[in-house]
Write an enzyme that holds these catalytic residues in place. Structure first.
Site, PDB file in Angstrom:
ATOM      1  CD  GLU A 123      -3.261  -7.363   6.317  1.00 37.85           C
ATOM      2  OE1 GLU A 123      -3.672  -6.942   5.252  1.00 37.85           O
ATOM      3  OE2 GLU A 123      -3.930  -7.296   7.363  1.00 37.85           O
ATOM      4  CD  GLU A 140      -4.893  -1.476  10.666  1.00 37.83           C
ATOM      5  OE1 GLU A 140      -5.030  -2.238  11.642  1.00 37.83           O
ATOM      6  OE2 GLU A 140      -5.012  -1.844   9.490  1.00 37.83           O
TER       7      GLU A 140
HETATM    8  C1  BGC Z   1      -3.266  -3.213   5.749  1.00 38.40           C
HETATM    9  C2  BGC Z   1      -3.079  -1.780   5.388  1.00 38.40           C
HETATM   10  C3  BGC Z   1      -3.216  -1.714   3.905  1.00 38.40           C
HETATM   11  C4  BGC Z   1      -4.672  -2.002   3.667  1.00 38.40           C
HETATM   12  C5  BGC Z   1      -5.212  -1.742   2.331  1.00 38.40           C
HETATM   13  C6  BGC Z   1      -4.647  -3.581   5.391  1.00 38.40           C
HETATM   14  O1  BGC Z   1      -4.982  -4.847   5.739  1.00 38.40           O
HETATM   15  O2  BGC Z   1      -2.953  -3.477   7.063  1.00 38.40           O
HETATM   16  O3  BGC Z   1      -2.083  -1.135   6.009  1.00 38.40           O
HETATM   17  O4  BGC Z   1      -2.731  -0.606   3.273  1.00 38.40           O
HETATM   18  O5  BGC Z   1      -4.990  -3.288   4.093  1.00 38.40           O
HETATM   19  O6  BGC Z   1      -6.349  -1.112   2.542  1.00 38.40           O
END
Ligand code: BGC
Length: 922
Positions: A508, A772
């Site tokens: 990501e 997270e």
């Molecule tokens: C990210 C988040 C982001 C989200 C959106 C994820 O994959 O890691 O931090 O804001 O997607 O929902």
């Protein structure tokens, strides 16, 4: 005292006036001269750069009454006060930052030297600051002489999804001879892809991941290096190693969700472009630019991808390739590439550097031949390998954030990020290696294939980050909270990596806008992020969708429609506002303004009767637990907040009509919002923690119901055992809203909570970083690969947004106007804590605030920087019960009592340190 000083001066005038100034211990001192937020920056292309400095001065209530900036074309001229470029003269002003250069037009490829001095409140002049400089980059297209060159490695990609395509790095070199005395030499370089510049066998500069990530279709940044000391008479060699990087490599989750394109988002082959400009003592100039007289080749770096990892075959090193006396006759003529569309600009941000070196704290062997090194904290960076063994031995490094119960690293949460580095030994003695073009998010390094038994010396951790997290300190009577603070900083460091990424480990690592806007203000407390965030806003502006929404992340390399979401897209307004508020920066607001207007129009068009619905990608209060706030509620409340911030920014730019327009818009949104969502009893129709937090913090409550709304929020938190039911959005705002309405004690209870869901829960589970999810891990479920495999980062700064509350409320440092000229010191003094102390290095210098209980008394220690004022809020109504030093405050001339209002006493103080003792605090 003044007379005595003056006398001292007169006596010393015989010796020399500058000596007189130095002797004068009372004059102000000018420190940290900066241009465009940088210390001695090379290669700016801002035609009217801005200056700033910090002042120090003994005593209290010290202010700057005037300043003088001089700029000269050489160091010598500057020291002789020959300001041949600009002399501002004595400017009567107390401004110390955002001062715009007003001299003659600045010229391409030129270095400018400058200094500044100031006058204080009694018109006493300071000594000059240390001389500083900046240089201008190549300002005109015609200045550039290089071609984009690379090396053809062929292209051999069979399958898009089921196997990786990881081409080797490319090496470029050029040998040249210098036969005259060099006065100055500068390199201007960039790449489509990533590059490392080499000169005579060494890396040039300290930065990594150059030239940085932009939407390469719109702009490409270049770097400027002063290489005067890297060159010598005779043969020299300039080299560049280039790799795919963000330009051609894998980005984000494209592979995971099988997008049409999984790599090569901007181009297929990396290429390098640049030139070195040599100025000889005799005045002549020579330029050596990238062209087809260079030579190109492959080398030891066999694979190099940011998220997949790097492979280095030391047997294929072209030893000495970047030094003189190397035979490059087997190398090829480089291939020329084009860069047809975008602009070429100087890098405005802060580049990725090695900010810390970590020695492992432990090594284990969970299975025979598999060694796991623990670096002690969860970082972004790389591991350096030290090894000795037979030629051809293949050592593999893998990376994990946590360990499974059997001691093996957990990699499921990396998803499609291979995150594996491989080193193949050349077999001649001790070999050390670290990769150049990849990085990982990890605490643990797994080593396999090692010849013999490794030791703790085998692995060294290199922390990589674009920022230093040195702007703040925090200490409290709760050890868990102190660890939490450390974890917040570690995670900020790990994710302020070229752009503010969501996480550094899995596939990501994107500039998610929701995360960035939620954390923005917290980020500013821990670090000077002015330049870093300015650069990110350029990315965000470039990524704005044609229809006006800001996207989910920036840069935005994917071609997917409708990539926007409430509370994410609002970053386009919230981040510029915070840069203005914290750094008094109106230039970035000006830059963003058109786009922000377009965004406001987009929202208006999407709204019915001033209510902006949820829409686009609806994540709502992402990762909330047990309660859900409707997406429409989130959409409507953030729209209101945007309108409010737009009004403030329009006012800051002097756009009064717009300010009124947006202020009215805010009122209209608020009315519609209240009608739809707020009941007469003060409850929201959603009745979730997040719904109260957003409406209260965004001022969307009607005045007569706000107290009731806050009481309901407090009640809900209490009923929930002082625990959250919030996600990304609610978590930041709950405690800010509670403290705004006087519920500090409840905020402290959440802050110190250790049961799930809470920050304390992660700390007690041994975390060194911010997770997270509230439930990312428990000691029992380290094997829970189901959760881990989906989406579970252990280095996600979003929930670290509590730092904003920690500084604004627990420590109590905030700014009333833009840029901390009028500071607010309003610590949340509570029996829930024995003591709290903290400091924040603002754009005006260090602010600190500490409080503790001493029996029934409260002691407060405060430091306010020169040239600022602070309103200090003391939670007692009896003026007579407050002492400063040992005196009643009414007897201290440097303190003004502004009011004592039945709840608290408000004082005004100027610069200096203060020590209060307060009785009667409840
Ligand atoms: C990210 C988040 C982001 C989200 C959106 C994820 O994959 O890691 O931090 O804001 O997607 O929902």
């Amino acid at each position: 005292m003044k007379n005595r000083l003056a006398l001292l001066c007169i006596t010393l005038l015989i010796v020399g006036s500058s000596y007189c100034q130095n002797e004068d211990s009372k004059s102000l001192t000018v420190l940290e001269p900066r241009v465009e937020y940088h210390e001695n920056p090379e290669g700016l292309d801002v035609r009217q750069p801005r200056f700033s400095w910090i002042l120090k001065g003994e005593g209290r209530n010290r202010v700057q009454s005037a300043y003088q900036i001089t700029v000269a074309s050489s160091k010598e001229k500057l020291s002789q006060d020959q300001a041949d470029i600009w002399d501002s003269g004595k400017v009567v002003s107390n401004q110390t930052n955002q001062i715009v250069y007003q001299g003659i037009p600045l010229v391409s490829a030129t270095k400018y030297y400058w200094k500044v001095r100031v006058w204080d409140e009694s018109d006493m002049v300071s000594t000059w600051s240390n001389p500083a400089y900046w240089s201008m980059g190549l300002l005109k297209f015609a200045n550039w002489q290089g071609l984009f060159i690379g090396h053809d490695v062929g292209y051999n990609k069979a399958d898009k999804y089921d196997s990786l395509y990881l081409p080797p790095a490319r090496y470029l070199r050029k040998s040249f001879s210098l036969n005259k005395k060099i006065k100055k030499a500068t390199a201007y370089t960039t790449a489509l892809g990533l590059y490392e510049l080499r000169l005579n066998g060494n890396k040039v500069g300290e930065a990594n991941f150059l030239p940085g990530w932009t939407d390469y279709n719109k702009r490409l940044y270049y770097q400027t290096f002063d290489i005067t000391n890297n060159l010598r008479e005779g043969e020299n060699v300039i080299g560049a190693v280039i790799a795919d990087g963000w330009y051609a490599g894998y980005i984000g989750y494209a592979l995971l969700v099988r997008l049409d394109r999984v790599r090569e988002f901007y181009g297929v082959n990396p290429s390098f472009m640049g030139q070195i400009q040599i100025e000889y003592e005799d005045g002549s100039i020579e330029t050596i630019a990238s062209d087809q007289t260079w030579k190109s080749n492959e080398g030891a770096i066999r694979e190099a991808d940011i998220i997949m990892g790097e492979t280095y075959d030391a047997r294929l090193e072209n030893a000495g390739w970047d030094t003189p006396n190397y035979d490059d006759s087997q190398w090829k003529k480089p291939k020329v590439y084009t860069y047809p569309n975008g602009k070429l600009e100087a890098y405005p941000g802060t580049q990725v550097k090695n900010t810390e070196i970590l020695k492992p704290i432990a090594m284990t062997e969970p299975s025979p031949g598999t060694y796991v090194f623990n670096l002690g904290k969860n970082i972004a960076g790389i591991a350096e390998l030290k090894v000795q063994g037979p030629k051809g031995t293949k050592v593999q490094l893998r990376f994990g954030e946590i360990l499974k119960n059997d001691g093996q690293i957990q990699t499921e949460n990396l998803r499609k990020a291979r995150a594996t580095d491989t080193y193949i030994l050349k077999g001649d003695g001790v070999e050390t290696w670290k990769p150049k073009f990849t990085y990982h998010g990890f605490q643990y390094v797994e080593v396999t294939g090692f010849p013999g038994k490794p030791t703790l010396e085998t692995i060294t951790g290199h922390v990589l980050s674009s920022i230093e997290t040195d702007a703040s300190t925090f200490g409290s009577s709760n050890a868990m909270n102190n660890t939490l603070f450390k974890n917040i900083k570690t995670t900020q460091s790990a994710n302020f990596f070229e752009i503010p990424t969501d996480c550094p480990q899995r596939d990501e690592r994107l500039g998610w806008t929701g995360d960035a806007e939620i954390y923005m203000r917290s980020a500013t407390y821990n670090s000077d992020v002015a330049a870093f965030m300015t650069k990110f806003l350029v990315d965000l502006d470039d990524a704005q969708r044609w229809y006006g929404a800001y996207p989910n992340f920036a840069p935005f390399p994917y071609s997917r429609p409708n990539q926007y979401a409430p509370a994410w897209m609002d970053a386009g307004v919230i981040i510029p506002y915070n840069l203005y508020k914290v750094y008094n920066d109106t230039r970035i607001v000006e830059y963003m303004y058109k786009g922000m207007e377009k965004f406001m129009q987009f929202q208006e068009d999407a709204s019915t009767d001033y209510l902006r619905p949820g829409g686009g990608n609806n994540w709502g209060d992402w990762l909330a637990v047990n309660e859900e706030t409707s997406h429409d509620y989130v959409g409507a409340s953030f729209y209101g907040y945007d309108a409010k911030l737009m009004a403030k920014m329009a006012e800051a730019l002097g756009k009064t009509e717009d300010a009124t327009k947006y202020a009215n818009l805010f009122e209209n949104i608020k009315n519609a919002f209240v009608q739809k969502y707020i009941l007469d009893n003060g409850r929201t129709i959603e009745d979730t923690q997040t719904s109260y937090a957003l409406a209260l913090y965004f001022d969307l409550y009607p005045n007569d119901l706000a107290e009731k709304g806050a009481a309901r929020l407090a009640e809900k938190i209490e009923k929930n055992g002082f625990k959250f039911s919030t996600g990304f959005l609610g978590t930041k705002h709950v405690m800010l809203a509670l403290s705004k309405y006087g519920y500090d004690d409840i905020s402290y209870k959440i802050f110190q909570q250790t049961e799930y869901p809470s920050w304390g829960y992660s700390v007690e589970n041994g975390s060194t970083s911010i997770w997270e999810r509230w439930n990312s891990y428990t000691k029992d479920d380290a094997e829970n690969s189901d959760l881990n495999a989906k989406m579970n980062s252990f280095s996600h700064y979003a929930f670290g947004s509590v730092a904003e509350w920690m500084f604004q409320h627990a420590v109590g440092i905030d700014t009333e106007d833009a840029g901390y000229r009028n500071i607010i010191i309003k610590p949340a003094i509570s029996k829930e804590m024995d003591y709290i102390n903290g400091s924040y290095k603002s754009i005006n210098g260090n602010i600190s605030s500490a409080w503790n209980w001493k029996g029934r008394e409260v002691q407060m220690k405060i430091e306010i920087p020169v040239n600022t004022k602070a309103k200090v809020y003391i939670p007692t109504v009896e003026i007579s019960s407050i002492k400063e030093g040992n005196k009643a405050i009414s007897k201290v001339p440097s303190i003004t009592i502004l009011e004592s209002n039945g709840e608290e006493t408000i004082l005004e103080i100027g610069s200096g340190t203060y020590s209060f003792r307060v009785k009667g605090v409840k």
